[in-house]
Design a protein around this motif. Structure first.
Motif, PDB file in Angstrom:
ATOM      1  N   HIS A   1       5.554  13.441  -4.458  1.00  0.00           N
ATOM      2  CA  HIS A   1       6.150  14.557  -3.683  1.00  0.00           C
ATOM      3  C   HIS A   1       5.762  14.887  -2.238  1.00  0.00           C
ATOM      4  CE1 HIS A   1       7.879  15.556  -7.451  1.00  0.00           C
ATOM      5  NE2 HIS A   1       6.761  15.842  -8.174  1.00  0.00           N
ATOM      6  N   ASP A   2       5.144  14.038  -1.543  1.00  0.00           N
ATOM      7  CA  ASP A   2       4.410  14.022  -0.380  1.00  0.00           C
ATOM      8  C   ASP A   2       5.623  14.044   0.836  1.00  0.00           C
ATOM      9  OD1 ASP A   2       3.688  13.242   2.358  1.00  0.00           O
ATOM     10  OD2 ASP A   2       1.583  13.774   1.615  1.00  0.00           O
ATOM     11  N   HIS A   3       6.306  15.013   1.341  1.00  0.00           N
ATOM     12  CA  HIS A   3       7.201  14.892   2.323  1.00  0.00           C
ATOM     13  C   HIS A   3       7.269  13.936   3.262  1.00  0.00           C
ATOM     14  CE1 HIS A   3       4.607  17.628   4.785  1.00  0.00           C
ATOM     15  NE2 HIS A   3       5.357  17.473   5.759  1.00  0.00           N
ATOM     16  N   VAL A   4       5.965  13.674   3.893  1.00  0.00           N
ATOM     17  CA  VAL A   4       5.884  12.818   4.983  1.00  0.00           C
ATOM     18  C   VAL A   4       6.188  11.442   4.220  1.00  0.00           C
ATOM     19  CG1 VAL A   4       4.374  11.439   6.582  1.00  0.00           C
ATOM     20  CG2 VAL A   4       4.369  14.147   6.213  1.00  0.00           C
TER      21      VAL A   4
ATOM     22  N   ARG B   1       9.917   6.772   3.410  1.00  0.00           N
ATOM     23  CA  ARG B   1      10.775   6.033   2.384  1.00  0.00           C
ATOM     24  C   ARG B   1      12.174   6.122   2.959  1.00  0.00           C
ATOM     25  NH1 ARG B   1      13.214   2.645   0.464  1.00  0.00           N
ATOM     26  NH2 ARG B   1      13.523   2.100  -1.604  1.00  0.00           N
ATOM     27  N   ARG B   2      12.670   7.159   3.472  1.00  0.00           N
ATOM     28  CA  ARG B   2      14.029   7.311   4.002  1.00  0.00           C
ATOM     29  C   ARG B   2      14.087   6.304   5.085  1.00  0.00           C
ATOM     30  NH1 ARG B   2      13.161  12.646   2.445  1.00  0.00           N
ATOM     31  NH2 ARG B   2      12.702  13.350   4.635  1.00  0.00           N
ATOM     32  N   GLU B   3      13.293   6.095   5.849  1.00  0.00           N
ATOM     33  CA  GLU B   3      13.324   5.295   7.284  1.00  0.00           C
ATOM     34  C   GLU B   3      13.241   3.732   6.815  1.00  0.00           C
ATOM     35  OE1 GLU B   3      10.503   6.233  10.457  1.00  0.00           O
ATOM     36  OE2 GLU B   3       9.825   7.923   9.241  1.00  0.00           O
TER      37      GLU B   3
ATOM     38  N   GLY C   1       0.634  -1.150  -0.094  1.00  0.00           N
ATOM     39  CA  GLY C   1      -0.088   0.039  -0.054  1.00  0.00           C
ATOM     40  C   GLY C   1       0.729   1.158   0.050  1.00  0.00           C
ATOM     41  N   PHE C   2       1.957   1.189   0.713  1.00  0.00           N
ATOM     42  CA  PHE C   2       3.062   2.335   0.635  1.00  0.00           C
ATOM     43  C   PHE C   2       3.398   2.342  -0.648  1.00  0.00           C
ATOM     44  CE2 PHE C   2       7.115   3.862   1.003  1.00  0.00           C
ATOM     45  CZ  PHE C   2       6.992   5.097   1.792  1.00  0.00           C
ATOM     46  N   ALA C   3       3.679   1.433  -1.444  1.00  0.00           N
ATOM     47  CA  ALA C   3       4.506   1.730  -2.691  1.00  0.00           C
ATOM     48  C   ALA C   3       3.458   2.345  -3.372  1.00  0.00           C
ATOM     49  CB  ALA C   3       5.079   0.503  -3.291  1.00  0.00           C
ATOM     50  N   ALA C   4       2.210   2.095  -3.420  1.00  0.00           N
ATOM     51  CA  ALA C   4       1.060   2.627  -4.474  1.00  0.00           C
ATOM     52  C   ALA C   4       0.980   4.217  -3.978  1.00  0.00           C
ATOM     53  CB  ALA C   4      -0.178   1.775  -4.223  1.00  0.00           C
ATOM     54  N   ALA C   5       1.001   4.437  -2.793  1.00  0.00           N
ATOM     55  CA  ALA C   5       0.620   5.597  -2.239  1.00  0.00           C
ATOM     56  C   ALA C   5       1.933   6.665  -2.852  1.00  0.00           C
ATOM     57  CB  ALA C   5       0.465   5.801  -0.618  1.00  0.00           C
ATOM     58  N   VAL C   6       2.987   6.002  -2.733  1.00  0.00           N
ATOM     59  CA  VAL C   6       4.274   6.887  -3.448  1.00  0.00           C
ATOM     60  C   VAL C   6       4.164   7.342  -4.641  1.00  0.00           C
ATOM     61  CG1 VAL C   6       6.795   6.838  -3.588  1.00  0.00           C
ATOM     62  CG2 VAL C   6       5.789   6.036  -1.321  1.00  0.00           C
ATOM     63  N   GLU C   7       3.551   6.219  -5.353  1.00  0.00           N
ATOM     64  CA  GLU C   7       3.293   6.721  -6.815  1.00  0.00           C
ATOM     65  C   GLU C   7       2.233   7.582  -6.933  1.00  0.00           C
ATOM     66  OE1 GLU C   7       2.299   3.274  -9.151  1.00  0.00           O
ATOM     67  OE2 GLU C   7       4.071   2.228  -8.593  1.00  0.00           O
TER      68      GLU C   7
END
Length: 222
Positions: free
Chosen positions: A112-115, A120-122, A102-108
């Protein structure tokens, strides 16, 4: 902080600008509190906007954490909190991998969402989760099918701290009315089932940290 019973009702987080939307969420918090099962309203970052007393009770033994408490950001809790396997049964396949998908889909969708970029960095800083995200997740989705990543309808194990429930299961029901959906929110309810006859071990702290990768996906090769 999301609204929980037993204390002063706080404003939903994040607070929408419209007074009408704010009033709707305040009333929706009262509705949520009437639900006997753990229920939570999340935004697209998995920040908890609203939660009820049953949700707080499910996670009442979870220790404090600066960024990964279940009443702050549910995705971070599932992925990074050492207490998560003690409550979320079948932690890897039942919770981590669907949340990563679900996170991968949200990033797509929200590139540009900073949170989301911070999460993703974590993930990148956690060798186990990074290996699962980059190498294991596509393999797992192909193996189990796209339907396995959906929350609505999924039946997943729980280890409830209340002995009346104990080692049980929940069916996750997605029930998001139009007004919540228009605000960019999603509601999930964990409908608890009767405790299973054969109780699983109660506490499983640190299960994930003992391995070099998630056991349900293959380790990276080179």
């Amino acid at each position: 902080m999301a609204y929980q019973a037993g204390g002063q009702r706080s404003a939903p987080r994040p607070v929408p600008e419209s007074p009408e939307a704010q009033a709707y969420l305040q009333d929706y918090a009262a509705l949520l509190e009437a639900v006997p099962f753990p229920s939570v309203v999340l935004d697209h970052r998995w920040d908890v906007v609203l939660s009820n007393a049953a949700f707080a009770s499910l996670f009442r033994d979870v220790s404090a954490h600066p960024t990964a408490h279940p009443t702050d950001n549910f995705l971070r809790f599932v992925l990074f909190h050492p207490d998560a396997p003690a409550v979320l049964g079948d932690h890897e396949a039942g919770w981590c991998l669907p949340m990563l998908a679900g996170f991968a889909a949200a990033v797509e969708t929200h590139a540009h969402d900073h949170v989301l970029q911070a999460i993703r960095r974590e993930i990148a800083q956690d060798p186990i989760m990074e290996a699962a995200y980059r190498h294991g997740l596509p393999h797992w989705v192909r193996a189990v099918g796209e339907g396995a990543v959906e929350h609505d309808g999924a039946v997943r194990p729980l280890l409830h701290p209340d002995p009346r429930w104990g080692a049980t299961e929940c069916r996750i029901v997605g029930e998001t009315p139009r007004t919540l959906r228009d605000l960019g929110y999603t509601r999930l309810t964990m409908v608890l089932r009767e405790a299973r006859p054969a109780a699983a071990p109660r506490r499983a702290r640190g299960v994930r940290r003992g391995a070099s990768h998630l056991s349900v996906v293959p380790p990276p090769t080179g």
